[in-house]
Scaffold this motif. Sequence first.
Motif, PDB file in Angstrom:
ATOM      1  N   LEU A  51      -0.415  15.076  11.838  1.00  0.00           N
ATOM      2  CA  LEU A  51      -0.287  14.756  13.412  1.00  0.00           C
ATOM      3  C   LEU A  51      -1.735  14.784  13.787  1.00  0.00           C
ATOM      4  N   PRO A  52      -2.070  13.922  14.904  1.00  0.00           N
ATOM      5  CA  PRO A  52      -3.621  13.819  15.498  1.00  0.00           C
ATOM      6  C   PRO A  52      -4.158  15.123  15.752  1.00  0.00           C
ATOM      7  N   LEU A  61      -3.568  10.471   8.570  1.00  0.00           N
ATOM      8  CA  LEU A  61      -3.060  10.043   9.773  1.00  0.00           C
ATOM      9  C   LEU A  61      -2.317   8.430   9.579  1.00  0.00           C
ATOM     10  N   HIS A  62      -2.816   7.667   8.837  1.00  0.00           N
ATOM     11  CA  HIS A  62      -2.430   6.287   8.675  1.00  0.00           C
ATOM     12  C   HIS A  62      -1.216   6.302   8.113  1.00  0.00           C
ATOM     13  N   GLY A  63      -0.810   7.414   7.043  1.00  0.00           N
ATOM     14  CA  GLY A  63       0.194   7.501   6.113  1.00  0.00           C
ATOM     15  C   GLY A  63       1.422   8.284   6.916  1.00  0.00           C
ATOM     16  N   GLN A 105     -13.526  13.289   7.085  1.00  0.00           N
ATOM     17  CA  GLN A 105     -13.261  12.536   8.088  1.00  0.00           C
ATOM     18  C   GLN A 105     -12.101  11.366   7.363  1.00  0.00           C
ATOM     19  N   MET A 106     -12.570  10.906   6.023  1.00  0.00           N
ATOM     20  CA  MET A 106     -11.545  10.030   5.340  1.00  0.00           C
ATOM     21  C   MET A 106     -10.141  10.535   5.119  1.00  0.00           C
ATOM     22  N   GLU A 161      -8.475   1.294   4.852  1.00  0.00           N
ATOM     23  CA  GLU A 161      -9.065  -0.085   4.817  1.00  0.00           C
ATOM     24  C   GLU A 161      -9.650  -0.654   3.378  1.00  0.00           C
ATOM     25  N   GLN A 162     -10.103   0.350   2.777  1.00  0.00           N
ATOM     26  CA  GLN A 162     -10.763   0.093   1.246  1.00  0.00           C
ATOM     27  C   GLN A 162      -9.451  -0.089   0.531  1.00  0.00           C
ATOM     28  N   ALA A 163      -8.438   0.848   0.750  1.00  0.00           N
ATOM     29  CA  ALA A 163      -7.125   0.721   0.061  1.00  0.00           C
ATOM     30  C   ALA A 163      -6.730  -0.815  -0.063  1.00  0.00           C
TER      31      ALA A 163
END
Length: 241
Positions: A51-52, A45-47, A38-39, A126-128
């Motif tokens: 694709l979704p 996806l954030h980067g 999941q992470m 978020e942690q990054a």
Amino acid sequence: MESRAEPRAPLLMRGAGIFDRVDYRLIETPEDKDRLYQMRYRAYLHGGLILPSETRRVSDRYDDAPNAWTFGIHVDGELCSSVRLHILTSDQRMSYATELFGDVLHPRLDRGEVFVDPARFVADPEQARRFPELPYVTLRLAYLACDHFNADTGLAQVRAEHQAFYRRVFLHEAITEPRSFPNVLKPVALMASDFRSLRERVLTRFPIMRSSAFERRMLFDRANVRNAVQRPVLVASTAQA
């Protein structure tokens, strides 16, 4: 198996700020694997790398390869990043690196060279943002693996925008042109550095990469892994400023 890195002196460099709050834990249970997948999905996806998808998870056939060690990096007990390390030898060649760059790597493996190939380096978005030191403390594991397995060469499959980091920290150089990574939207080049000849330069510039033989055994020896089920192991690093 869990390894806590505890420096004996303050480290005046990137990574030092959270170093004594970091646990390295092998990803082994189905629950841990699902959290990792999941992470990966959130990060990729954030980067803009994938694709979704309906599964909202990213895994591949190399996650359970016999020559792979997948670690979760926890800060204050919370999973923040991960890396999968492949130890490539003439007998064990399973990794995306040999799949993508086999024309470069197989002849060298035939000659008996040993490579450490970090793959699937990922940080929770978020942690990054909270911990910009994560690349240092995460990829430190690849450097420890080079030491433990007496590697000739450290590898990295790197997108163009991240190559400067690998040159600066690990003294890597690109040895191929970029190629397409399976199911990823951006190509990667293969970078490499001679571990033995460059080791002292890297350790001098980045003392956080130092380690003890005991720490390396607890992280990478399969017997220690089997015997350390769910038992925290506190490991004193030899890192020094």
